[in-house]
Design an enzyme around this catalytic site. Structure first.
Site, PDB file in Angstrom:
ATOM      1  N   LEU A 106       0.851  -1.192   0.000  1.00  0.00           N
ATOM      2  CA  LEU A 106       0.000   0.000   0.000  1.00  0.00           C
ATOM      3  C   LEU A 106       0.881   1.234   0.000  1.00  0.00           C
ATOM      4  CD1 LEU A 106      -2.697   1.540   0.330  1.00  0.00           C
ATOM      5  CD2 LEU A 106      -2.516   1.144   2.803  1.00  0.00           C
ATOM      6  N   SER A 107       0.730   2.085  -1.013  1.00  0.00           N
ATOM      7  CA  SER A 107       1.447   3.359  -1.093  1.00  0.00           C
ATOM      8  C   SER A 107       2.963   3.136  -1.016  1.00  0.00           C
ATOM      9  CB  SER A 107       0.943   4.294   0.010  1.00  0.00           C
ATOM     10  OG  SER A 107       1.476   5.580  -0.131  1.00  0.00           O
ATOM     11  N   TRP A 108       3.645   3.686  -0.009  1.00  0.00           N
ATOM     12  CA  TRP A 108       5.085   3.474   0.158  1.00  0.00           C
ATOM     13  C   TRP A 108       5.403   1.986   0.189  1.00  0.00           C
ATOM     14  CZ3 TRP A 108       8.275   1.123   3.710  1.00  0.00           C
ATOM     15  CH2 TRP A 108       9.614   1.537   3.777  1.00  0.00           C
ATOM     16  N   SER A 110       4.060  -0.273  -1.457  1.00  0.00           N
ATOM     17  CA  SER A 110       4.029  -0.896  -2.787  1.00  0.00           C
ATOM     18  C   SER A 110       5.414  -0.898  -3.417  1.00  0.00           C
ATOM     19  CB  SER A 110       3.034  -0.168  -3.698  1.00  0.00           C
ATOM     20  OG  SER A 110       3.551   1.064  -4.170  1.00  0.00           O
TER      21      SER A 110
END
Length: 284
Positions: A106-108, A110
């Site tokens: 998720l986000s960072w 990823s």
């Protein structure tokens, strides 16, 4: 390894592991089949992912952890990059006697998920990238949202988190700012300023743009139209570059995967398939 505590309301137990000279907190929900490893957003402790874990198939094993300097994991003395963190994650899985895994970032997180998949092509079966981008080569988000992400204050000050949540995360959060503040407030520890700086630095020198065509895992990309931090054009670029990748586009924002977990858990479970016996161990 310390003794696990009593399972929490997601059916998970905490363990502290000494890995690569650092203390790392792991939360492991045992189940049947290939474990799903969750890589969290910047600065967030693993408790933030509780809503998603509760919404997923209860028989699916789930592993999550605090990266160095967040939650209950000790901060690293020196800055690190994603290749190092991916190696640490591999050592964590070794200590847990886990072989093949699915990975969701998720986000960072990823970026860490992508790096782990690059370094462990036979160990990572399937890859899910949510609110994702290619690092320093991404199409940037709104300057006001990115500026608010420069410090970890939102994890330490619930009132401040509620005041900015809708502006920086968009989507469902625009109507549920207090819920996000409460979610952040449930973290057992907000992490250190040094740990947050190290995470920022890791993202500032990393890109996956030219390596994406080499990914061999089946990949699901989840992206929202109302994401102030990572515009959806980044997901479209990544979908085009990763062979066979599928884009799940939604009308929400940056962290709807957590805030509106009941909406996304069936998508994830369908992509991963039913919980079934894990394949034989093969570390890439």
């Amino acid at each position: 390894m310390t003794a696990p505590v009593i399972p929490d309301d997601t059916g998970s137990c905490d363990t502290l592991l000494a890995v690569c000279g650092q203390r790392i907190r792991i939360r492991y929900r045992h189940g049947t089949g290939v474990p799903l490893v969750l890589c969290n957003g910047i600065g967030a402790g693993l408790e933030v992912l509780d809503p998603l874990v509760r919404a997923l198939d209860p028989d699916r094993p789930v592993i999550r952890f605090d990266v160095p300097g967040t939650g209950e994991s000790a901060a690293s003395l020196l800055p690190y990059g994603f290749p190092y963190l991916a190696w640490v994650l591999g050592r964590i899985l070794d200590r847990l006697d886990v072989g093949v895994v699915d990975v969701l970032g998720l986000s960072w997180g990823s970026a860490l998920a992508q790096q782990f998949a690059f370094q462990n092509p036979r160990r990572c079966r399937r890859l899910i990238l949510a609110a994702t981008a290619t690092g320093v080569t991404m199409v940037p988000g709104r300057p006001s949202a990115l500026a608010a992400m420069a410090t970890p204050r939102r994890f330490r000050d619930p009132d401040y988190a509620a005041s900015i949540a809708g502006r920086i995360y968009g989507g469902a959060v625009r109507r549920r700012e207090l819920e996000v503040a409460d979610l952040f407030d449930r973290q057992s520890h907000a992490g250190s300023a040094r740990g947050y700086r190290h995470q920022l630095m890791a993202g500032a020198v990393w890109s996956s743009l030219f390596a994406l065509p080499a990914l061999c895992q089946r990949t699901l990309i989840i992206a929202g139209d109302d994401d102030p931090i990572i515009p959806i054009i980044n997901a479209r670029i990544m979908t085009a570059l990763i062979r066979g990748a599928h884009l799940h586009r939604h009308d929400g924002g940056h962290i709807d995967l957590v805030v509106d977990a009941a909406r996304f858990a069936p998508v994830i479970d369908h992509f991963l398939g039913p919980a079934s016996p894990a394949p034989a161990r093969s570390a890439g």
